[in-house]
Design an enzyme around this catalytic site. Structure first.
Site, short mmCIF file in Angstrom:
data_model
loop_
_atom_site.label_atom_id
_atom_site.label_comp_id
_atom_site.label_asym_id
_atom_site.label_seq_id
_atom_site.Cartn_x
_atom_site.Cartn_y
_atom_site.Cartn_z
N HIS A 263 -1.24 7.74 2.22
CA HIS A 263 -0.27 7.19 1.14
C HIS A 263 1.01 7.76 1.33
CE1 HIS A 263 0.44 5.87 -2.80
NE2 HIS A 263 1.48 6.88 -2.83
N GLU A 264 1.17 9.28 1.44
CA GLU A 264 2.48 9.79 1.35
C GLU A 264 3.26 9.46 2.91
OE1 GLU A 264 3.83 10.80 -0.99
OE2 GLU A 264 1.84 10.84 -2.29
N HIS A 267 5.06 6.26 2.24
CA HIS A 267 6.38 6.55 1.78
C HIS A 267 7.32 7.20 2.95
CE1 HIS A 267 5.74 6.00 -2.49
NE2 HIS A 267 4.54 6.75 -2.52
N GLU A 293 5.92 2.10 -3.49
CA GLU A 293 4.44 2.29 -3.65
C GLU A 293 4.13 1.08 -2.91
OE1 GLU A 293 2.49 4.37 -4.85
OE2 GLU A 293 4.15 5.66 -5.03
#
Ligand code: ZN
Length: 501
Positions: A263-264, A267, A293
């Site tokens: 997830h990160e 980003h 997101e």
């Protein structure tokens, strides 16, 4: 090039330097700084914020912005966008008296530490007075900026996602409630049981870190331009396109850290995809929180929780954890990481129930900002809503109202962007599937083609366009939450052998 813009540049560079330094201290506070550092460092952060404020609201800067607007014919696309962002930033900051701005920066610099300890000690009372102050400041600041008749929560929401106000979000969450809540009920009543017991076990931290690094790199996080550290709550910080920092946290569930790293990384990849001519300017970040997101959750769920993704790399995970996963097939593993289980912690929530966690926070923030809900009531309201929508009730505040860092940072209006991001991602996914053999690429381990598409069409635009403009340019359609509910009911309908209404 406009002369006024040339004169503006040194001011912009100074402002950029102060904000970069402040962001670096914030990162440090959450990761490496010793506990005792807090009060002294807080003063430094307060000073840096004050200096940033002085540069941006300097009379000379304001005059130059006016001149740039007069000379707008001579401004390029990037310069125009920078001037637009700067004018908005001036407006945002100027409404706030400098003393109050500084006090608030100091308050929030210390408040995350107080929140972290309150969470650790399961003690809401020690955090409540700080939170009360943060809510008061946030409401006051929003009131300074509110246009006539504009609601305070709408002002806060617009900081994260332009064009998505209470009215729009009520409709968006209304659609989710209408389509997902009955679907979830059907699913939990289906009696289908998925075994995910092997995801919990003696997963050593250093092994988790090793696979985390492998998968971050596998999806495209560049460790020459980024680092990974440990913090209470995973997050991403970017100083510029060559210094992007992600964090994770470890426990005995291997998929928690694994998917938070992916997830990160999503980003991070977005920020690394910002071109050199945009980075270190006011348009050198992701378009919005929601678009950010959309990228992180795209990597985490649409890519990372996709059956096809694991075909070429599942054995890498098995190799790291032979005792825990040696006898678990890829098929069993993929089912387990997609298991639907209404639960208490947002960051550990499955993909299907995730947006219901967000809906709860949206409703509570609306009550807190618009309807005068008292901070003292939060733990109870929180628990009641979890019981109502997800059928589970927290036993204590650590797994309830204290689980997220956001309110301790004064970030009200941020949460809806998580759900919006998922919905943006689903719309992009359906479009991309029409353009490429998405699952075929994953099976070949070719993440690059997918990542390049996102970079070409989204990342390289930075903040030049809003999320809504980006969606429209890329997919040819306005935002449509129907893609998101279709995606979820199709995927989980197949996995659990049930049909949506
Ligand atoms: Zn995120």
């Amino acid at each position: 090039m406009s002369n006024a813009y040339e004169e503006l540049k040194p001011f912009l560079e100074r402002a950029q330097a102060f904000s970069t330094a402040r962001i670096l201290f914030e990162w440090d506070n959450e990761t490496l700084a010793p506990r005792a550092a807090e009060p002294n460092t807080t003063k430094v952060v307060g000073t840096l914020s004050g200096e940033y404020f002085s540069v941006i609201t300097d009379e000379k800067v304001k005059e130059l912005v006016r001149r740039c607007r007069q000379e707008k014919e001579s401004l390029g696309e990037v310069e125009s966008a920078v001037v637009r962002e700067l004018a908005e930033e001036i407006e945002r900051l100027e409404c706030i008296p400098p003393e109050e701005y500084r006090e608030f920066a100091e308050l929030t610099a210390g408040s995350t530490g107080i929140w972290a300890r309150a969470k650790e000690n399961n003690d809401f009372e020690s955090f409540a007075p700080v939170l009360k102050k943060i809510v008061e400041y946030s409401r006051k600041f929003a009131s300074y900026r509110a246009k006539e008749g504009q609601r305070l929560y709408d002002v806060m929401l617009s900081d994260y996602e332009k064009g998505f106000d209470i009215e729009t979000l009520d409709r968006f969450f209304g659609t989710l409630k209408e389509r997902l809540v009955p679907f979830l009920k059907k699913l939990t009543e289906s009696g289908v049981e998925i075994d995910d017991s092997f995801l919990t076990g003696d997963y050593k931290e250093e092994d988790q870190e090793a696979v985390g690094r492998f998968f971050a790199e596998y999806v495209g996080f560049d460790f020459d331009r980024g680092v990974m550290a440990v913090s209470a709550h995973p997050f991403t910080t970017n100083l510029h396109n060559k210094d992007v920092r992600i964090t994770t946290s470890y426990n005995n569930r291997v998929d928690d850290s694994l998917f938070s790293v992916i997830h990160e990384s999503g980003h991070g990849i977005y920020e690394m995809g910002i071109p050199d001519e945009l980075t270190q300017t006011l348009v050198g970040q992701g378009a919005s929180m929601g678009m950010h997101e959309s990228q992180s959750r795209f990597f985490e769920n649409i890519i990372g929780r996709n059956e096809a993704f694991w075909i070429p790399v599942y054995d890498r995970l098995q190799k790291q954890f032979p005792g825990e996963l040696g006898d678990v097939s890829a098929e069993q593993f993929v089912k387990a990481i997609n298991k639907v289980q209404p639960s208490l912690i947002r960051t550990q929530a499955d993909e299907l129930t995730y947006s219901l966690h967000v809906m709860i926070r949206y409703e509570i923030e609306k009550m807190l900002i618009e309807e005068g809900l008292k901070v003292e009531k939060l733990p109870e309201i929180w628990a009641d809503k979890y019981e109502e929508y997800l059928g589970v009730r927290p036993r204590n505040v650590s797994e309830g109202v204290l689980q997220d860092i956001h309110w301790s940072q004064g970030s009200f209006g941020y949460f809806p962007s998580y759900a919006l991001g998922s919905a943006f991602g689903a719309q992009l996914y359906y479009f991309m599937k029409g353009k490429m053999d998405f699952e075929g690429l994953l099976k070949k381990g070719d993440i690059k083609t997918i990542r390049e598409f996102l970079r070409e069409n989204i990342h390289r635009y930075g903040k030049l366009e809003t999320s809504r403009q980006i969606l429209k340019r890329v997919t040819g359609e306005d935002f449509d939450p129907g893609y998101y509910t279709d995606y979820l009911t199709e995927k989980y309908g197949k996995l659990y052998g049930i049909k949506a209404e």
